[in-house]
Design an enzyme around this catalytic site. Structure first.
Site, PDB file in Angstrom:
ATOM      1  N   TYR A 208       0.809  -1.224   0.000  1.00 15.83           N
ATOM      2  CA  TYR A 208       0.000   0.000   0.000  1.00 15.83           C
ATOM      3  C   TYR A 208       0.832   1.258   0.000  1.00 15.83           C
ATOM      4  O   TYR A 208       0.299   2.351  -0.092  1.00 15.83           O
ATOM      5  CB  TYR A 208      -0.932   0.017   1.224  1.00 15.83           C
ATOM      6  CG  TYR A 208      -0.193  -0.013   2.533  1.00 15.83           C
ATOM      7  CD1 TYR A 208       0.293   1.148   3.110  1.00 15.83           C
ATOM      8  CD2 TYR A 208       0.040  -1.208   3.182  1.00 15.83           C
ATOM      9  CE1 TYR A 208       0.994   1.122   4.296  1.00 15.83           C
ATOM     10  CE2 TYR A 208       0.724  -1.246   4.377  1.00 15.83           C
ATOM     11  CZ  TYR A 208       1.201  -0.083   4.932  1.00 15.83           C
ATOM     12  OH  TYR A 208       1.892  -0.126   6.103  1.00 15.83           O
ATOM     13  N   GLY A 209       2.127   1.171   0.085  1.00 15.72           N
ATOM     14  CA  GLY A 209       2.958   2.372   0.205  1.00 15.72           C
ATOM     15  C   GLY A 209       4.142   2.346  -0.733  1.00 15.72           C
ATOM     16  O   GLY A 209       3.987   2.164  -1.940  1.00 15.72           O
ATOM     17  N   THR A 210       5.329   2.488  -0.172  1.00 14.26           N
ATOM     18  CA  THR A 210       6.533   2.620  -0.986  1.00 14.26           C
ATOM     19  C   THR A 210       6.916   1.335  -1.707  1.00 14.26           C
ATOM     20  O   THR A 210       7.767   1.358  -2.587  1.00 14.26           O
ATOM     21  CB  THR A 210       7.727   3.091  -0.125  1.00 14.26           C
ATOM     22  OG1 THR A 210       7.998   2.110   0.878  1.00 14.26           O
ATOM     23  CG2 THR A 210       7.441   4.439   0.514  1.00 14.26           C
ATOM     24  N   LEU A 211       6.279   0.197  -1.364  1.00 11.44           N
ATOM     25  CA  LEU A 211       6.538  -1.061  -2.076  1.00 11.44           C
ATOM     26  C   LEU A 211       5.734  -1.166  -3.374  1.00 11.44           C
ATOM     27  O   LEU A 211       5.994  -2.044  -4.193  1.00 11.44           O
ATOM     28  CB  LEU A 211       6.210  -2.263  -1.192  1.00 11.44           C
ATOM     29  CG  LEU A 211       7.120  -2.480   0.016  1.00 11.44           C
ATOM     30  CD1 LEU A 211       6.591  -3.609   0.879  1.00 11.44           C
ATOM     31  CD2 LEU A 211       8.545  -2.759  -0.432  1.00 11.44           C
TER      32      LEU A 211
ATOM     33  N   GLU B 130      11.143  -3.226   6.295  1.00  9.67           N
ATOM     34  CA  GLU B 130      10.061  -2.631   7.083  1.00  9.67           C
ATOM     35  C   GLU B 130      10.407  -2.485   8.562  1.00  9.67           C
ATOM     36  O   GLU B 130       9.609  -1.965   9.336  1.00  9.67           O
ATOM     37  CB  GLU B 130       8.780  -3.442   6.917  1.00  9.67           C
ATOM     38  CG  GLU B 130       8.262  -3.486   5.486  1.00  9.67           C
ATOM     39  CD  GLU B 130       7.813  -2.129   4.952  1.00  9.67           C
ATOM     40  OE1 GLU B 130       7.706  -1.157   5.733  1.00  9.67           O
ATOM     41  OE2 GLU B 130       7.553  -2.044   3.749  1.00  9.67           O
TER      42      GLU B 130
END
Length: 140
Positions: free
Chosen positions: A33-36, A103
C-alpha cells in the site's frame, strides 16, 4: 516451468496472479500500500522477489491509512476504523526476510500480519488472506 493459477482465483479467469510452480518453491501473497507499490521508491527492492502480480485489491475490513513521518504511508491495525484500503497484491517468494528487514520488523517499526483482502472484479473478485505490514507503534 509450469504455470498454475493461484488457488484463490477461479481457474477460468486469466488473472495476473499466476505462480511459476517449481519443485520445492513456495510462494506467499503480499498486500502493498505504500513505498513497495509499483512506481514508488522501494518497489525495486522487492522486484526480484515477485513471481507474479500485480492485481488490484482492497481490504475487506476498514483500516486507517495515514501519512506518517517523512510522508511514508502507514497502516494501523485498528479494524473497522477508517476505510477500505485499495492497492496492489503480489505473489512473492516465501522468504519475507528482506521485506521484514526493509520494514524494520526487528526494531518494531512495522509488524507483518495476515489481512483479508478482496481482488478487484476484473481479477476474479475473490476473497483471500495475504500478508501486510502494519505500523507497530503509533503516537497520538
Amino acid at each position: 516451468m509450469a504455470h498454475i493459477i493461484h488457488p484463490f482465483f477461479p481457474s477460468s479467469h486469466n488473472s495476473p496472479l499466476k505462480m511459476s510452480a517449481g519443485a520445492g518453491h513456495s510462494h506467499s501473497l503480499i498486500f502493498t500500500y505504500g513505498t513497495l507499490k509499483r512506481g514508488f521508491s522501494n518497489h525495486s527492492l522487492i522486484q526480484d522477489l515477485i513471481t507474479a502480480g500485480n492485481a488490484a485489491c482492497r481490504t475487506t475490513t476498514h483500516f486507517p491509512l495515514f501519512s506518517g513521518p517523512y510522508c511514508i504511508p502507514s497502516l494501523l491495525n485498528f479494524p473497522d476504523v477508517g476505510h477500505h484500503v485499495s492497492n496492489e497484491l503480489y505473489i512473492v517468494s516465501a522468504s519475507f526476510h528482506r521485506l521484514d528487514e526493509l520494514e524494520g520488523t526487528d526494531c518494531n517499526h512495522y509488524k507483518r500480519l495476515p489481512i483479508e483482502i478482496e481482488a478487484a472484479a476484473h481479477d476474479g473478485g475473490e476473497r483471500m488472506w495475504a500478508e501486510a505490514y502494519f505500523t507497530h507503534r503509533y503516537k497520538v
